[in-house]
Design a protein around this motif. Structure first.
Motif, mmCIF file in Angstrom:
data_model
loop_
_atom_site.group_PDB
_atom_site.id
_atom_site.type_symbol
_atom_site.label_atom_id
_atom_site.label_comp_id
_atom_site.label_asym_id
_atom_site.label_seq_id
_atom_site.Cartn_x
_atom_site.Cartn_y
_atom_site.Cartn_z
ATOM 1 N N SER A 95 30.785 -56.426 26.052
ATOM 2 C CA SER A 95 30.009 -56.669 24.839
ATOM 3 C C SER A 95 30.825 -56.329 23.599
ATOM 4 O O SER A 95 31.751 -55.520 23.643
ATOM 5 N N ALA A 96 30.436 -56.964 22.505
ATOM 6 C CA ALA A 96 31.037 -56.699 21.203
ATOM 7 C C ALA A 96 29.914 -56.320 20.238
ATOM 8 O O ALA A 96 28.738 -56.572 20.505
ATOM 9 N N GLU A 97 30.284 -55.717 19.114
ATOM 10 C CA GLU A 97 29.282 -55.246 18.162
ATOM 11 C C GLU A 97 28.769 -56.335 17.229
ATOM 12 O O GLU A 97 27.726 -56.167 16.601
ATOM 13 N N SER A 98 29.496 -57.457 17.135
ATOM 14 C CA SER A 98 29.093 -58.541 16.239
ATOM 15 C C SER A 98 29.814 -59.824 16.651
ATOM 16 O O SER A 98 30.744 -59.791 17.460
ATOM 17 N N ARG A 99 29.385 -60.929 16.074
ATOM 18 C CA ARG A 99 30.095 -62.191 16.303
ATOM 19 C C ARG A 99 31.531 -62.091 15.804
ATOM 20 O O ARG A 99 32.446 -62.584 16.459
ATOM 21 N N ALA A 100 31.700 -61.471 14.653
ATOM 22 C CA ALA A 100 33.048 -61.314 14.102
ATOM 23 C C ALA A 100 33.924 -60.489 15.041
ATOM 24 O O ALA A 100 35.124 -60.758 15.181
ATOM 25 N N ASP A 101 33.339 -59.492 15.695
ATOM 26 C CA ASP A 101 34.083 -58.671 16.646
ATOM 27 C C ASP A 101 34.475 -59.496 17.877
ATOM 28 O O ASP A 101 35.572 -59.346 18.407
ATOM 29 N N VAL A 102 33.588 -60.388 18.327
ATOM 30 C CA VAL A 102 33.924 -61.306 19.429
ATOM 31 C C VAL A 102 35.162 -62.111 19.039
ATOM 32 O O VAL A 102 36.143 -62.187 19.785
ATOM 33 N N ASP A 103 35.102 -62.722 17.850
ATOM 34 C CA ASP A 103 36.224 -63.551 17.396
ATOM 35 C C ASP A 103 37.503 -62.732 17.263
ATOM 36 O O ASP A 103 38.575 -63.168 17.682
ATOM 37 N N ARG A 104 37.391 -61.526 16.719
ATOM 38 C CA ARG A 104 38.572 -60.673 16.545
ATOM 39 C C ARG A 104 39.226 -60.361 17.885
ATOM 40 O O ARG A 104 40.439 -60.478 18.057
ATOM 41 N N GLN A 105 38.400 -59.985 18.873
ATOM 42 C CA GLN A 105 38.942 -59.612 20.179
ATOM 43 C C GLN A 105 39.581 -60.797 20.895
ATOM 44 O O GLN A 105 40.672 -60.687 21.455
ATOM 45 N N VAL A 106 38.910 -61.937 20.885
ATOM 46 C CA VAL A 106 39.448 -63.094 21.608
ATOM 47 C C VAL A 106 40.649 -63.682 20.872
ATOM 48 O O VAL A 106 41.640 -64.068 21.502
ATOM 49 N N ASP A 107 40.606 -63.726 19.546
ATOM 50 C CA ASP A 107 41.777 -64.188 18.795
ATOM 51 C C ASP A 107 42.988 -63.306 19.091
ATOM 52 O O ASP A 107 44.106 -63.800 19.272
ATOM 53 N N ALA A 108 42.769 -61.986 19.169
ATOM 54 C CA ALA A 108 43.863 -61.061 19.489
ATOM 55 C C ALA A 108 44.409 -61.335 20.886
ATOM 56 O O ALA A 108 45.629 -61.302 21.100
ATOM 57 N N ALA A 109 43.517 -61.623 21.846
ATOM 58 C CA ALA A 109 43.962 -61.914 23.210
ATOM 59 C C ALA A 109 44.826 -63.173 23.238
ATOM 60 O O ALA A 109 45.863 -63.217 23.909
ATOM 61 N N ILE A 110 44.423 -64.190 22.518
ATOM 62 C CA ILE A 110 45.188 -65.441 22.503
ATOM 63 C C ILE A 110 46.527 -65.245 21.806
ATOM 64 O O ILE A 110 47.561 -65.706 22.295
ATOM 65 N N LEU A 111 46.532 -64.512 20.704
ATOM 66 C CA LEU A 111 47.792 -64.218 20.013
ATOM 67 C C LEU A 111 48.735 -63.384 20.874
ATOM 68 O O LEU A 111 49.955 -63.491 20.748
ATOM 69 N N ALA A 112 48.173 -62.562 21.760
ATOM 70 C CA ALA A 112 48.991 -61.693 22.623
ATOM 71 C C ALA A 112 49.491 -62.418 23.873
ATOM 72 O O ALA A 112 50.186 -61.824 24.683
ATOM 73 N N GLY A 113 49.121 -63.692 24.049
ATOM 74 C CA GLY A 113 49.608 -64.444 25.209
ATOM 75 C C GLY A 113 48.534 -64.881 26.174
ATOM 76 O O GLY A 113 48.832 -65.492 27.198
ATOM 77 N N GLY A 114 47.278 -64.573 25.880
ATOM 78 C CA GLY A 114 46.180 -65.054 26.720
ATOM 79 C C GLY A 114 45.892 -66.523 26.430
ATOM 80 O O GLY A 114 46.441 -67.099 25.494
ATOM 81 N N THR A 115 45.028 -67.108 27.229
ATOM 82 C CA THR A 115 44.641 -68.501 27.031
ATOM 83 C C THR A 115 43.122 -68.616 27.014
ATOM 84 O O THR A 115 42.429 -67.836 27.677
ATOM 85 N N GLU A 116 42.616 -69.593 26.275
ATOM 86 C CA GLU A 116 41.172 -69.811 26.234
ATOM 87 C C GLU A 116 40.703 -70.330 27.589
ATOM 88 O O GLU A 116 41.306 -71.223 28.169
#
Length: 138
Positions: free
Chosen positions: A78-99
């Motif tokens: 879980s995340a605390e907000s929609r913005a937190d969801v976006d922040r976490q997933v954007d960070a994962a993709i920037l770090a080498g993860g994939t959607e």
């Protein structure tokens, strides 16, 4: 009922996994880390053990799944907000993860997903219980 949850996942490169998850803001419990194992803290009572594939195979007592060929689990946090969801997933993709799949917005629940470098699926979600549609009960 148990008071803690330990999720065990096989990884091909422990150092790569440490670098990836550190970029997402996770901390590691040094007491349970070595060259073949990382203990990643999700929260006080939930840990993810990232084990080199050989070590994981010993614990699993069987063949190790290939997460890039078939999904063995989808870990949802879980995340605390929609913005937190976006922040976490954007960070994962920037770090080498994939959607993993497209963003899903149900109004009361907002989710995004990614795969880590080993192919393990993660879902990050924000849910607003006050926005859940109420249905009439007959």
């Amino acid at each position: 009922m148990s008071t803690m949850l330990f999720v065990n996942l096989p990884v091909t490169d422990v150092a790569r996994s440490r670098a990836f998850y550190a970029r997402l803001g996770f901390r590691f419990d040094a007491m349970f880390c070595d060259q073949g194992t990382l203990c990643m803290e999700v929260n006080e009572s939930t840990k993810v053990m990232l084990l080199c594939r050989r070590r994981f195979a010993g614990y699993a007592a069987g063949p190790v799944a290939e997460p890039d060929k078939a999904r063995e689990v989808l870990l949802a946090v879980s995340a605390e907000s929609r913005a937190d969801v976006d922040r976490q997933v954007d960070a994962a993709i920037l770090a080498g993860g994939t959607e993993l799949r497209p963003t899903e917005d149900l109004g009361f629940m907002y989710t995004r997903t990614f795969c880590d470098p080993d192919g393990h699926g993660w879902e990050v979600l924000f849910m607003d219980p006050a926005s859940i549609p109420q249905t009439a009960v007959d």
